[in-house]
Design a protein around this motif. Structure first.
Motif, PDB file in Angstrom:
ATOM      1  N   TRP A 223      -5.054   8.449  54.249  1.00  0.00           N
ATOM      2  CA  TRP A 223      -4.784   7.453  55.277  1.00  0.00           C
ATOM      3  C   TRP A 223      -4.414   6.126  54.603  1.00  0.00           C
ATOM      4  O   TRP A 223      -4.684   5.930  53.423  1.00  0.00           O
ATOM      5  N   GLY A 224      -3.760   5.268  55.357  1.00  0.00           N
ATOM      6  CA  GLY A 224      -3.321   3.989  54.816  1.00  0.00           C
ATOM      7  C   GLY A 224      -2.300   4.112  53.710  1.00  0.00           C
ATOM      8  O   GLY A 224      -2.460   3.476  52.653  1.00  0.00           O
TER       9      GLY A 224
ATOM     10  N   GLN B 105       0.544   2.839  53.315  1.00  0.00           N
ATOM     11  CA  GLN B 105       1.174   1.560  53.006  1.00  0.00           C
ATOM     12  C   GLN B 105       0.243   0.657  52.201  1.00  0.00           C
ATOM     13  O   GLN B 105       0.660  -0.408  51.737  1.00  0.00           O
ATOM     14  N   HIS B 106      -1.002   1.103  51.993  1.00  0.00           N
ATOM     15  CA  HIS B 106      -1.976   0.361  51.196  1.00  0.00           C
ATOM     16  C   HIS B 106      -2.362   1.160  49.944  1.00  0.00           C
ATOM     17  O   HIS B 106      -3.497   1.116  49.482  1.00  0.00           O
TER      18      HIS B 106
ATOM     19  N   LEU C 115      -7.512  -3.017  50.812  1.00  0.00           N
ATOM     20  CA  LEU C 115      -7.944  -3.288  52.175  1.00  0.00           C
ATOM     21  C   LEU C 115      -7.515  -4.691  52.558  1.00  0.00           C
ATOM     22  O   LEU C 115      -7.719  -5.641  51.796  1.00  0.00           O
TER      23      LEU C 115
ATOM     24  N   ARG D 297      -6.629  -7.047  56.569  1.00  0.00           N
ATOM     25  CA  ARG D 297      -6.975  -7.072  57.992  1.00  0.00           C
ATOM     26  C   ARG D 297      -6.426  -5.864  58.745  1.00  0.00           C
ATOM     27  O   ARG D 297      -7.010  -5.424  59.735  1.00  0.00           O
ATOM     28  N   SER D 298      -5.303  -5.328  58.282  1.00  0.00           N
ATOM     29  CA  SER D 298      -4.631  -4.273  59.042  1.00  0.00           C
ATOM     30  C   SER D 298      -5.154  -2.877  58.731  1.00  0.00           C
ATOM     31  O   SER D 298      -5.148  -1.998  59.598  1.00  0.00           O
ATOM     32  N   SER D 299      -5.615  -2.635  57.505  1.00  0.00           N
ATOM     33  CA  SER D 299      -6.016  -1.277  57.139  1.00  0.00           C
ATOM     34  C   SER D 299      -6.651  -1.247  55.768  1.00  0.00           C
ATOM     35  O   SER D 299      -6.451  -2.143  54.944  1.00  0.00           O
ATOM     36  N   GLY D 300      -7.367  -0.162  55.513  1.00  0.00           N
ATOM     37  CA  GLY D 300      -7.778   0.205  54.176  1.00  0.00           C
ATOM     38  C   GLY D 300      -6.940   1.384  53.734  1.00  0.00           C
ATOM     39  O   GLY D 300      -5.826   1.591  54.217  1.00  0.00           O
ATOM     40  N   SER D 301      -7.483   2.206  52.833  1.00  0.00           N
ATOM     41  CA  SER D 301      -6.729   3.357  52.360  1.00  0.00           C
ATOM     42  C   SER D 301      -7.677   4.384  51.761  1.00  0.00           C
ATOM     43  O   SER D 301      -8.768   4.039  51.288  1.00  0.00           O
TER      44      SER D 301
ATOM     45  N   SER E  21     -11.761   6.000  48.527  1.00  0.00           N
ATOM     46  CA  SER E  21     -11.341   5.139  49.633  1.00  0.00           C
ATOM     47  C   SER E  21     -11.806   3.706  49.407  1.00  0.00           C
ATOM     48  O   SER E  21     -12.689   3.435  48.591  1.00  0.00           O
TER      49      SER E  21
ATOM     50  N   TRP F 107     -12.724   0.491  52.233  1.00  0.00           N
ATOM     51  CA  TRP F 107     -12.812   0.269  53.673  1.00  0.00           C
ATOM     52  C   TRP F 107     -13.854  -0.806  53.987  1.00  0.00           C
ATOM     53  O   TRP F 107     -14.653  -1.203  53.133  1.00  0.00           O
TER      54      TRP F 107
END
Length: 293
Positions: free
Chosen positions: A47-48, A50-51, A63, A65-69, A203, A205
């Motif tokens: 997941w994430g 783009q990060h 990580l 504001r929009s996402s972690g990975s 991860s 998060w």
């Protein structure tokens, strides 16, 4: 002369976070016996995307504001040695978790097994906490029974990469930091030991509700992005599709497992000087739920 000897000893054995210096040699280095693989050889983005960035074999995840990975191994494993060299972010990282762990949560939601290495973010004036944990058929649904053991480290994990690993076989779980065993969790019964196949994950998060001093300090996105860097990946073990002849990995000179006397000495030294929490010694825990204690 005494001053000279003191300075010489300080140079030879620099003080760690707790003023104790590095641990004694474990005498055995399992990471040197297992070859490294590239990220794309054994893992994929979970997941994430783009990060997440891969550059010359080093994976960076972050990580904001929009996402972690997060990432996940291609295959599930029934036992093995799983490691990575990780470098953590410096400065204010409260509320942020950077992790490397085994889990079958996607296969058994609400009833999963997990073996964790988690770095609990911190404020600028305090060291990181490395949390190890084992779940057996538990989840975040209120029925979870954590088996946490927490440590400070004898080095600054933000200045360079250090090797962190989990060894899991049918008889034990051993957590390693730079090949030094810091915790051994033996199989005392089937009910207190994870036995179902698991995947390997990493991860970053936001866990502001509990990560830093039980949620006292939250993630502050004025300091974003929060970055975790991984390299030197090691996946060595019996995957869930291996034949019955696959031999479980050992973390000691003995093929049958356990730890050598020298490894035990190093582990006990770390626990004596750097362990800051042990679930078995927490008087507020209901130890009827953790009979292995």
């Amino acid at each position: 002369m005494a001053l000279f000897l003191s300075l010489l000893l300080l140079f030879m054995f620099p003080l760690g976070n707790n003023g104790q210096g590095p641990p004694p040699s474990p005498g055995y280095y399992p990471s040197s016996r297992i070859g490294s693989i590239g990220f794309n050889q054994g893992f994929r983005n979970l997941w994430g995307p783009q990060h997440q960035r891969l550059d010359q074999g080093a994976l960076t995840i972050w990580l904001d504001r929009s996402s972690g990975s997060g990432f996940k191994s291609v295959n599930p494993y029934s036992s093995g040695y799983f490691g990575a060299a990780i470098k953590l972010q410096t400065g204010y990282t409260a509320g942020v978790i950077t992790s490397f762990y085994l889990s079958n949560n996607e296969e058994h939601p609400g009833n999963h097994d997990e073996i964790d290495i988690e770095f609990l973010g911190t404020t600028q004036d305090k060291p990181y906490v490395l949390q190890t944990n084992v779940y057996i058929r538990g989840s975040g649904d209120g029925n979870i029974i954590g088996r946490e053991m927490k440590f400070h480290l004898w080095f600054d994990p933000t200045t360079d990469f250090h090797n962190y690993a989990i060894l899991w076989n049918p008889s034990e779980i051993i957590f390693f930091v730079d090949d030094v065993p810091i915790r051994r969790y033996p199989r005392k019964s089937d009910a207190t030991f994870p036995l179902r196949p698991m995947w390997v994950y990493g991860s970053i998060w936001d866990a502001s509700s509990w990560a830093t001093e039980n949620g006292r300090y939250k993630a502050d996105y004025n300091y974003q992005p929060f970055v975790g860097k991984y390299t030197n990946f090691k996946l060595s073990g019996c995957n869930a599709y291996s034949s019955a002849s696959c031999r479980p990995a050992s973390g000691s000179p003995s093929p049958s497992g356990g730890l050598s006397r020298q490894q035990y000495v190093a582990m006990e030294w770390v626990q004596r000087n750097y362990k800051i929490y042990d679930y078995c010694r927490d008087p507020q825990r209901d130890h009827r739920l953790t009979p292995e204690c």
